[in-house]
Every structure is written in structure tokens, then in C-alpha cells.
Design a protein around this motif. Structure first.
Motif: not given
Length: 283
Positions: A64, A50, A60-61, A52
Motif C-alpha cells: 500500500q 494499493n 491481489s494486493k 497489486r
């Protein structure tokens, strides 16, 4: 309420205590900033991970990264890299990122030039391609692995014996460019899916044709990057001249240990493709 000296002293102490807390917090933030290192390098994802908003799993992401994808880093902090990917900037864990070659020589690629006897005409260094704009720098180099370059030189010597030269339309292609093409076409018959079978991005594939002694291209079934059934090797309605020239090029390339694909007459792969995918600059 009666104000006494002891009350004033207590209030003053409380105020000083608050001031002390503020003074502790500021150096703490400054110390954190001081540990952020400037790290400008290309990294390759070894697993799906991920991106972030901050350096840590508590953030939080925002996106990806898939395995095998290359990203550019600018900063490093406590095991996390600040990277740019897919138009977004965020932090990714260094646990799943490894350093990738930053230069084509470091990656084991070599340049082919017209001094080697080829005609170099990299189509993606111009605007005259299916994307409609320049994908490579104007002075991009024609790069291949050493082994593939050696085989292509052999193929060119075979072509010379017939009175022709090999013209190179494309060779090594950075993975980032392969992704750009895939987003537009998304048809693996003409643009390989970047994560699975992008042999151009390994430096083991070439897009070529033949030219005569005057540099004129021989008649072939289609022009370069003609994404149609006419470009396929099994197409039955080629002119006799186009069919003969395509078969000659195929014979030359196969004798030099290249293989073909069904959908594009101009595309050839080195039989040995056991090389890593790369995303190094073309100059």
C-alpha cells in the motif's frame, strides 16, 4: 463403432474449430502486450492506494502507498502504472497518481556553490554520517528553493561582516532519503516523519555552521547529527565559546528570516515553507 465419411468430417471440423480458438487467443495476448507502454517517470500518490500483482482490481494486493509518497514507474497499461515501491514491484491505479518533477530545475530548486561564497560539505554525500554509508551521490548538489537560497545568501553576507562563512552540511533532501533515515531512527526530534513535516524535502531547510577565514569550523555545542540532549538549544552546560558561537549563528540566521528547532542547533527552517514535498535527484 462404424467409421463413416460424415463422422470423419465432423471430427475434422471439430479439430479445426479448436485450432481456430487457439489462433484467436494468441493474437489477443499479443495485442494486450502491444498496448503496454514504456513509461519511465516519477509519480506522486495523491491518496492511499494499493499496489497489486496485475493491472486491475481483480489482482491481489501486495502493498500500500500512502499519500504524498513518490514512486518510479516503468510501464503503463489501461490506466495502471507498473511501479517499484518499498522493494516490491506491482501495479497501481493512475487515478491516484500524478506526475512529479523529474529534475531539480523543473521542481523550482536552485544550486548553491562555493562560488556563491559558501563552504559546501554535504555530509550525506560521504560515508561519515549517522547512517554509516553514502546517501547522496558523490557529486550531489546543494539545492534549495529560490526564496530560501536568497535568504541563505543574505545570512552568509551577515556572517562575512563578522569575518566568517556559512558551511552547508545539508540542504534539500529527497523524500526517498528521508524515508530511509526514518526507518532507522524513527524519532521525530531528529528525523522528521516524511509524510508530515519533512521541510528538508521541500528545499526550505538547511543544516549549517560557521567557519573562519581559514575554513576552520567554529566551536559549537556538538558535532553535526549528534542526536543527544547536548545538541538541544536549551542545554545548559555548553562551554562559553560554544554557547557564544551558537548564539551568533542563530542571530545571523534569524536576521535572514530563518527559524530554529529545539533539538538541533545546526538546523534552520525558512519562515515561508509553503512548498511541495519533492523527490528529485541531487544532480
Amino acid at each position: 463403432m462404424k467409421i463413416t465419411k460424415s463422422l470423419i468430417a465432423s471430427c475434422l471440423s471439430f479439430t479445426l474449430l479448436l485450432g481456430g480458438v487457439d489462433q484467436v487467443m494468441v493474437p489477443s495476448t499479443t495485442a494486450k502486450a502491444a498496448t503496454i507502454q514504456k513509461v519511465e517517470k516519477t509519480l506522486k500518490a495523491t491518496a492511499q492506494l494499493n499496489i497489486r500483482k496485475g493491472a486491475g482490481v481483480k489482482y491481489s494486493k501486495i502493498d500500500q502507498i500512502d499519500p504524498g509518497v513518490f514512486v518510479k514507474s516503468t510501464q503503463f497499461y489501461k490506466g495502471w502504472y507498473k511501479v517499484s515501491y518499498n522493494g516490491k514491484i506491482g501495479w497501481a491505479s493512475g487515478k491516484y497518481l500524478k506526475k512529479a518533477p523529474a529534475h531539480y530545475k523543473e521542481a523550482g530548486l536552485v544550486e548553491l556553490t562555493e562560488k556563491d561564497g559558501f563552504v559546501i560539505d554535504l555530509q550525506y554525500a560521504t560515508k561519515k554520517n549517522f547512517m554509516g554509508y553514502r546517501l547522496y551521490p558523490k557529486k550531489a548538489k546543494a539545492l534549495l528553493t529560490k526564496s530560501t537560497a536568497k535568504k541563505l545568501k543574505k545570512a552568509n553576507k551577515l556572517a562575512n561582516k563578522k569575518g566568517y562563512k556559512i558551511k552547508i552540511w545539508d540542504a534539500y533532501r529527497p523524500l526517498s532519503v528521508q524515508w530511509e533515515m526514518w526507518y532507522k531512527i524513527q524519532n521525530h526530534m531528529y528525523v522528521a516523519y516524511p509524510l508530515l513535516d519533512s521541510k528538508h524535502s521541500k528545499g526550505v531547510s538547511v543544516d549549517v555552521t560557521l567557519v573562519d577565514k581559514k575554513g576552520k569550523e567554529l566551536t559549537m555545542p556538538t558535532k553535526f547529527d549528534s542526536f543527544s540532549k547536548k545538541a538541544g538549544r536549551s542545554y545548559k552546560k555548553n562551554s562559553k565559546k560554544a554557547q557564544k558561537n551558537m548564539e551568533l549563528l542563530t542571530k545571523i540566521m534569524k536576521e535572514a528570516h530563518f527559524t530554529t528547532i529545539d533539538s538541533e542547533w545546526w538546523h534552520y527552517n525558512d519562515k515561508n515553507d509553503d512548498y511541495p514535498t519533492l523527490d528529485v535527484p541531487l544532480k
